[in-house]
Scaffold this active site. Structure first.
Site, short mmCIF file in Angstrom:
data_model
loop_
_atom_site.label_atom_id
_atom_site.label_comp_id
_atom_site.label_asym_id
_atom_site.label_seq_id
_atom_site.Cartn_x
_atom_site.Cartn_y
_atom_site.Cartn_z
N ASP A 1 -35.06 33.28 -12.99
CA ASP A 1 -35.19 34.50 -13.71
C ASP A 1 -33.86 35.23 -13.03
O ASP A 1 -33.42 35.04 -11.79
CB ASP A 1 -36.44 35.23 -13.10
CG ASP A 1 -36.63 36.55 -13.85
OD1 ASP A 1 -36.88 36.46 -15.11
OD2 ASP A 1 -36.24 37.65 -13.21
N ASP B 1 -40.55 37.36 -10.81
CA ASP B 1 -40.98 37.06 -12.32
C ASP B 1 -40.63 35.30 -12.55
O ASP B 1 -41.50 34.90 -13.32
CB ASP B 1 -39.77 37.87 -13.00
CG ASP B 1 -39.87 39.32 -13.18
OD1 ASP B 1 -40.92 39.62 -12.88
OD2 ASP B 1 -39.10 39.83 -13.50
N HIS C 1 -39.83 43.01 -12.08
CA HIS C 1 -38.41 43.18 -12.10
C HIS C 1 -37.69 42.94 -10.76
O HIS C 1 -36.65 43.49 -10.35
CB HIS C 1 -37.94 44.55 -12.58
CG HIS C 1 -38.67 45.07 -13.73
ND1 HIS C 1 -38.52 44.47 -14.98
CD2 HIS C 1 -39.71 45.80 -14.29
CE1 HIS C 1 -38.95 45.03 -16.00
NE2 HIS C 1 -39.71 46.08 -15.57
N GLU D 1 -31.91 39.21 -12.70
CA GLU D 1 -32.06 40.85 -13.01
C GLU D 1 -30.21 41.13 -13.42
O GLU D 1 -29.58 40.53 -12.69
CB GLU D 1 -32.29 41.84 -11.61
CG GLU D 1 -33.91 41.40 -11.34
CD GLU D 1 -34.92 41.74 -12.39
OE1 GLU D 1 -34.50 42.44 -13.38
OE2 GLU D 1 -35.88 40.89 -12.73
#
Length: 929
Positions: free
Chosen positions: A10, A151, A146, A12
């Site tokens: 994952d 995540d 987030h 960001e």
């Protein structure tokens, strides 16, 4: 679980654009059988500025990212992690795309996307955001959404949940699913499941029939010992009074005089066979106020009561929340059902046809079919609303639903399991039937062939009734609709009339005599060419419509249109269209006439289908015929562009139709909404809906103390009369930004046009600049539901909404503390239906403004005003930027229709000080509490 190395990733990022935005956090969870999971999580230093919104969303700071390393410095670690691994992620293409671009590498690893997998294995979720799936599937809660590692861990837990469910499925699922999945990312996951099941459960049966959910459950279990149904109408008092049934059984329930008043009025209307109109303010509890008397009356008299709502959410609330609660506390049992139109239910016969011809569908549609395969093993209703969030299913649904003219329920091999027939059977046995306005009018259009016989009706959200009648009793047609009708007639494919007859040609040769079959086949073979010719003519007609419409969103066809240069051309084109359409109808009627006299079930079934196909074409013909009656003052016709171009036609006034077709056959009708009266008068509502002036009416005031909970402020000096929009976009944007900053977001701004909303958006985003307030705009930043979720999740935001945001939005608490109404919501006078209605009234010697435009605007205004106060604890401001409400004579009607007794009038500069003072007062009150 899986004897292979899996790496769940994952990231960001600074935004969603793979070419402009950058990674700011990367996390990977490596799971290799027999080894401890390996965790790798790092912050990444971007080259570009990180938006404030992203920092707030992730909880990261500028300093943390400034001290981090660039993504390139972790390249060797990432390559080592990915070596010989299956890469897993939620919407993994997004994450992997950013990683590949940042490292300038393309990975050839197998990829499993938990977003796609979850859509297949859990097809009935409300949405598929990772945080929501964690909640709905009872996975380990996220410490913080987030953040990349949280995540990634959640995606791994989700994958395990899907695996667990996959292990419970019958082996026949994988036999059918693997060909459907083809070369998709899902295939590897399905193959691993199939292989594991074969190994661990070699004796698991492979079913060759249609696998469905086979447990038939009633909505409510009957109580063991049931008291007699109360005979006296005074029993209603016992439900709503202090210490009564509701207060004794429902935690937090408070007896409300208004609710009791309305319930008694509903019970009286039912008992005396009269009609009743009840305006029930926000917080009244009107659902219980009509449900309890309706259920009592239905059980007492053994008569059905139908409840019709406008929106799906209210339908779902009544059926899934209110009725189950009442089933637990009322002293008698009852049976309530939710009934929808044919198009909402899946047809098993059509499903088998589509499933066997899956090669005709694209990748997204095949994944949707996989979701349906799982859903059918779980659904007891076949209602597509349960799976409406599955992408591409809406494109397929026209081929799957029960809205099919060839349906002969008594002769269908799936009739005993038909969802639509089961729904109608449950409705026949029910005490209370919940429908929507659309189905109610469909029942009227089909001469009451949809709903069971009923004579008691409750209409909730009744302020929509007139508009629903106009839409449902009118006609519309598009090129796409005609194309679908013709494809179902003449395409050489399974599911079409032509394709099905050709596929069963040997059967028809046996059933029909040689002479009869030759004649029938002769007509049949002419069908594809005739349909092709009609479609070409249809394209020509709609191409002309496009030219007439130009860049406008709508164009009204009037008697004056006959003087336009294009009128003769379009008239000839439509005559040619009608001629070709008639030729097809004649072919179908000729085939029908050959079959109709035969004493054979298959022939009768095909004749029934032909009659349905003929009816489809005649509806198309009727729409064109009605639309061209441009000289009739009682009808309006127009072209409209939405997602597609439509030819529409509608009656201008439906009051007589409603009176004769809806209300006259009923013993009792109860109509309710929060917004029906205008300055305490129901005259407009009664008149436009065909109800007599002797109809019983009542206003049930809201239990909220509006004058204490809120202030209504009118800004005196924002309007600029010479400006086309009444407002200067820069000036109004600056005003909104100043109000919003003082309110620290928590503001909903309601517009009457999308165009002006877009004009405001750019200067407002500039003014808000570095304020830290997120700007959310309808049609720019997403759709209605996504924007509402974003607004609720970030109170420090301002939401700009147009038409659909004026009602149906319920945001209690301090997440919404200010509603700004830009304009009084008068309907655009040049909109075809509004213009035609106005002309119709003027021709009768009536004042269209005072009898139509003004009442409609007042009702809309009340809806927008009502967005603010949704509970007793809500506090806030409603600000109206349109000073016509205090400058014009008609303004008093708006003010007298509101639940507040007072309002404040300020100029632009005074209002900001007034807001500051009000906020100080609220803080002081909170301190005292």
């Amino acid at each position: 679980m899986i004897a292979k190395k899996i790496v769940v990733i994952d990231i960001e990022t600074t935004g969603l654009d793979i070419y402009k935005d950058e990674i700011i956090e990367f996390a990977a969870l490596s799971i290799d059988e027999g080894k401890d999971p390996e965790i790798f999580s790092v912050l990444v230093s971007p080259k570009r500025q990180v938006p404030e919104r992203i920092l707030r969303l992730t909880g990261l700071s500028f300093d943390e990212l400034k001290q981090a390393q660039p993504i390139e410095s972790y390249c060797d670690i990432i390559l080592n992690l990915f070596r010989d691994a299956i890469i897993v992620g939620h919407n993994v293409n997004f994450d992997l795309g950013f990683v590949e671009r940042a490292l300038n590498i393309h990975f050839e690893n197998p990829i499993w996307d938990t977003l796609e997998i979850a859509r297949v294995f859990f097809p009935n979720m409300n949405n598929y955001r990772l945080a929501d799936l964690v909640k709905r599937l009872d996975l380990e809660p996220l410490e913080k959404a987030h953040r990349a590692m949280n995540d990634a861990q959640a995606a791994w837990n989700l994958l395990k949940k899907c695996w667990e469910k996959g292990m419970t499925l019958d082996a026949s699922f994988y036999q059918r699913a693997l060909p459907l999945a083809g070369g998709s990312k899902l295939t590897g996951f399905l193959k691993e499941l199939d292989k594991t099941i074969r190994k661990e459960f070699p004796d698991r049966l492979i079913r060759t029939d249609l696998v469905l959910y086979d447990q038939e459950l009633g909505l409510f279990e009957p109580q063991e010992e049931e008291a007699p149904i109360p005979e006296d109408i005074k029993w209603i008092d016992q439900c709503f009074t202090p210490g009564g049934i509701l207060e004794s059984n429902l935690k937090g329930y408070e007896s409300r005089p208004g609710q009791l008043h309305m319930a008694k009025a509903v019970a009286k209307a039912l008992a005396t066979s009269t009609h009743c109109v009840a305006e029930a303010g926000t917080g009244t509890g009107k659902s219980y106020a009509y449900l309890i008397p309706s259920l009592w009356w239905a059980r007492k008299t053994n008569k059905k009561v139908v409840v019709a709502t406008h929106t799906i959410p209210l339908q779902e609330q009544l059926y899934k929340k209110d009725l189950p609660i009442l089933s637990q506390i009322l002293p008698f049992s009852f049976h309530g059902v939710l009934l929808k139109g044919k198009g909402n239910y899946l047809c098993l016969k059509r499903w088998l046809t589509v499933q066997s011809h899956f090669t005709e569908y694209d990748y997204g549609e095949r994944l949707a079919l996989l979701s349906v395969m799982i859903w059918l093993r779980e659904t007891s209703t076949g209602d597509w609303q349960e799976v409406s969030q599955i992408p591409s299913l809406s494109r397929l649904w026209g081929n799957l639903n029960a809205e099919e003219e060839s349906c002969v329920p008594g002769k269908c091999p799936q009739a005993n399991r038909c969802y639509m027939l089961h729904a109608r059977k449950r409705a026949e046995e029910a005490d209370l039937i919940i429908v929507n306005h659309s189905l109610l009018f469909s029942d009227i259009k089909t001469e009451n062939n949809i709903l069971p016989e009923f004579h008691e009706l409750v209409i909730d959200e009744a302020h929509h009734l007139h508009q629903s009648a106009l839409e449902q009793l009118g006609n519309e047609i598009s090129l796409e609709q005609i194309s679908r009708v013709l494809n179902l007639l003449s395409r050489s494919m399974a599911g079409s009339f032509y394709g099905n007859v050709k596929a069963r040609a040997q059967l028809w040769e046996r059933i029909l005599s040689e002479s009869l079959w030759n004649r029938f086949r002769g007509h049949l073979e002419r069908l594809p060419e005739a349909c092709d010719e009609l479609f070409l003519q249809t394209e020509e007609v709609f191409a002309s419509f496009e030219q007439i419409l130009g860049n406008e969103l709508s164009y009204r066809l009037t008697a004056h249109s006959q003087n336009e240069s294009w009128w003769q051309t379009i008239t000839v084109q439509i005559e040619n269209f009608q001629g070709r359409l008639k030729a097809i109808v004649d072919l179908l009627k000729a085939m029908y006439n050959l079959l109709e006299p035969l004493d054979d079930e298959d022939a009768a079934s095909l004749a029934y289908e032909l009659s349905g196909r003929i009816r489809n074409l005649e509806e198309v013909r009727d729409c064109f015929n009605l639309a061209m009656q441009v000289e009739k003052s009682t009808r309006v016709s127009w072209l409209e562009r939405n997602n597609r171009l439509l030819l529409k036609t509608s009656p201008v006034d439906v009051s007589t139709l409603l009176k004769e077709k809806l209300f006259k056959p009923l013993n009792s009708a109860v109509l309710t909404s929060a917004t029906l009266s205008i300055a305490n008068s129901f005259q407009h509502f009664l008149q436009e809906n065909g109800l007599g002036t002797d109809t019983a009416t009542l206003i049930v005031d809201s239990p909220f103390d509006y004058d204490q909970q809120m202030q209504f402020i009118v800004v005196k000096d924002l309007i600029e009369p010479n400006h086309s929009n009444l407002f200067d976009s820069e000036k109004i944007a600056l005003f909104i930004s100043e109000v919003t900053e003082r309110m620290k977001g928590r503001t909903l701004v309601l517009f009457t046009s999308h165009q002006f909303l877009r004009e405001i958006h750019h200067p407002l985003s500039r003014y808000l600049g570095d304020s830290g307030i997120e700007l959310l705009a309808q049609g720019i930043d997403g759709g209605r539901h996504a924007l509402l979720d974003a607004f609720i999740n970030n109170p420090k935001s301002v939401l700009l909404g147009a038409n659909s945001f004026w009602e149906g939005i319920d945001i209690p608490g301090d997440k919404l503390s200010c509603v700004i109404l830009i304009k009084l919501p008068f309907g655009p006078p040049n909109r075809p239906l509004i213009a035609a209605r106005s002309e119709y009234l003027e021709a009768q010697g009536k004042n269209a403004f005072y009898e139509f435009l003004l009442p409609e605007a007042v009702l809309r205004f009340k809806q927008g005003f009502g967005r603010l106060i949704r509970s007793k604890s809500d506090r806030g401001l409603v600000i109206l930027c349109d000073n016509r409400v205090i400058e014009k004579r008609y303004g008093r009607i708006f003010l007298n229709s509101l639940p507040v007794k007072t309002h404040v009038r300020c100029n632009e500069t005074q209002i900001l000080d007034h807001i500051d003072n009000w906020l100080d007062e609220m803080r002081q009150k909170e301190l005292l509490l």
